[in-house]
Design an enzyme around this catalytic site. Structure first.
Site, PDB file in Angstrom:
ATOM      1  N   LEU A 110       0.854  -1.187   0.000  1.00 31.84           N
ATOM      2  CA  LEU A 110       0.000   0.000   0.000  1.00 31.84           C
ATOM      3  C   LEU A 110       0.891   1.238   0.000  1.00 31.84           C
ATOM      4  O   LEU A 110       1.886   1.297   0.735  1.00 31.84           O
ATOM      5  CB  LEU A 110      -0.906   0.034   1.237  1.00 31.84           C
ATOM      6  CG  LEU A 110      -2.141  -0.864   1.237  1.00 31.84           C
ATOM      7  CD1 LEU A 110      -2.831  -0.799   2.602  1.00 31.84           C
ATOM      8  CD2 LEU A 110      -3.122  -0.460   0.146  1.00 31.84           C
ATOM      9  N   ASP A 111       0.534   2.234  -0.808  1.00 29.41           N
ATOM     10  CA  ASP A 111       1.274   3.492  -0.823  1.00 29.41           C
ATOM     11  C   ASP A 111       1.196   4.175   0.535  1.00 29.41           C
ATOM     12  O   ASP A 111       0.239   3.953   1.290  1.00 29.41           O
ATOM     13  CB  ASP A 111       0.696   4.439  -1.880  1.00 29.41           C
ATOM     14  CG  ASP A 111       0.902   3.932  -3.294  1.00 29.41           C
ATOM     15  OD1 ASP A 111       1.832   3.139  -3.506  1.00 29.41           O
ATOM     16  OD2 ASP A 111       0.135   4.340  -4.182  1.00 29.41           O
ATOM     17  N   PRO A 112       2.170   5.050   0.874  1.00 32.28           N
ATOM     18  CA  PRO A 112       2.072   5.814   2.123  1.00 32.28           C
ATOM     19  C   PRO A 112       0.761   6.590   2.245  1.00 32.28           C
ATOM     20  O   PRO A 112       0.215   6.721   3.345  1.00 32.28           O
ATOM     21  CB  PRO A 112       3.278   6.764   2.044  1.00 32.28           C
ATOM     22  CG  PRO A 112       4.280   6.011   1.235  1.00 32.28           C
ATOM     23  CD  PRO A 112       3.476   5.273   0.195  1.00 32.28           C
TER      24      PRO A 112
ATOM     25  N   ALA B 254      -2.107   5.619   1.265  1.00 25.64           N
ATOM     26  CA  ALA B 254      -3.225   4.691   1.438  1.00 25.64           C
ATOM     27  C   ALA B 254      -3.295   4.144   2.862  1.00 25.64           C
ATOM     28  O   ALA B 254      -2.293   4.036   3.564  1.00 25.64           O
ATOM     29  CB  ALA B 254      -3.110   3.540   0.442  1.00 25.64           C
TER      30      ALA B 254
END
Length: 324
Positions: free
Chosen positions: A49-51, A53
């Site tokens: 997951l992206d930061p 998200a």
């Protein structure tokens, strides 16, 4: 002068922790924090997951890491908000605005793009992603200002809802609810929807609410985990076999279980099955995965006897704590 940092004594820990990843941390940072809290010697996560998200991030410890690929391949569901009329360098709120356009979107337009982006679609992976090119992540090229040629990838949007947010007239924002196959970039989906609407878009927020059978409701936050004592933290772990809950099951008696663990095929009255979770009868223990063909149970991925013994000890210690 800073005091020397206390060295954490690592130990074998086995199981799956459903973490609700907070905003601002990378998946690896969240993993390392949980690993430190559990004093685990081996850990991995299933699906980055992206930061920006938040949401469901299954963390695998010990023997569970052997089966993490099963959830890397699982379908996932996301809820996102996208600001229309603005494109950014990263397709999300972390990037710089590179284009602004007038927004003139009607409900029928949202219906149109919902149909357009449902089912099998093709996506061009974003430059700001962890996908690798010649052993180097694309986001590293992007930081250097280098645009790398990428091949489109085929993904599936199993279910999609695109709706205007209540304050749409004041700030044109849409809500995207998507259940997708592995490898789908939601930032790219939001940007592509914006382009199809003729005004561009970028994600303002992103939350993963499901991965496979795991949902956000079952997750725990890092703050809650940190407030617990060590045994309470261990009690949050699901067993390793939670990763194979959708497999057919076969249970073996002691002699066959021992031979299976040594990698030998077992014969039995089983129909052909592609995905099997194998258990020992006494004691009741998860042994690994297999498939059945022509009446033979063929090992695929196995736990070691040491791991099984550690899992039983961990379970017994946690059970004793919760029943005392």
């Amino acid at each position: 002068m800073n005091a020397p940092r206390t060295r954490v004594q690592r130990r074998p820990v086995h199981g799956v922790l459903l973490l609700d990843k907070p905003i601002g941390l990378s998946s690896n940072q969240a993993l390392q924090k949980a690993k430190w809290l559990l004093r685990a010697d081996k850990a991995g996560h299933t699906g980055t997951l992206d930061p920006l998200a938040t949401g469901v991030l299954p963390l695998c410890f010990g023997a569970a890491t052997k089966f993490s690929q099963l959830h890397l391949d699982a379908d996932k569901r996301y809820v996102a908000t996208a600001r229309l009329g603005e494109r950014t360098s990263t397709a999300d709120a972390e990037g710089e605005v590179v284009e602004r356009r007038h927004v003139d979107v009607k409900p029928t337009d949202l219906q149109r793009v919902t149909a357009q982006f449902s089912g099998p679609i093709s996506q061009l992976p974003p430059m700001h992603s962890a996908l690798k090119k010649d052993g180097k992540a694309l986001y590293e090229y992007a930081r250097e200002g280098i645009e790398v040629e990428r091949a489109p990838r085929d993904v599936v949007v199993h279910a999609l809802s695109v709706q205007a947010e209540p304050d749409f007239d004041a700030m044109p924002t849409i809500r995207i609810d998507a259940r997708v196959s592995k490898g789908t970039y939601i930032r790219t989906l939001g940007e592509d929807i914006g382009n199809a609407l003729g005004c561009g878009a970028h994600l303002r927020s992103l939350r993963r609410i499901e991965t496979g059978d795991f949902s956000a409701e079952a997750c725990i936050s890092l703050e809650t985990l940190e407030a617990m004592d060590e045994q309470e933290r261990l009690a949050q772990l699901m067993p390793v076999e939670a990763l194979v809950a959708n497999h057919e099951t076969v249970t073996l008696e002691a002699e066959d279980a021992g031979r299976f663990l040594s990698g030998l095929r077992r014969r039995g009255p089983w129909p052909d099955m592609p995905h099997v979770a194998v258990f020992g009868h006494t004691p009741k223990a998860f042994l690994g995965t297999a498939h059945v063909k022509g009446g033979e149970l063929i090992p695929v991925r196995l736990l070691s006897p040491v791991e099984i013994q550690q899992i039983l000890q961990q379970f017994n210690a946690t059970s004793a704590r919760t029943t005392s």
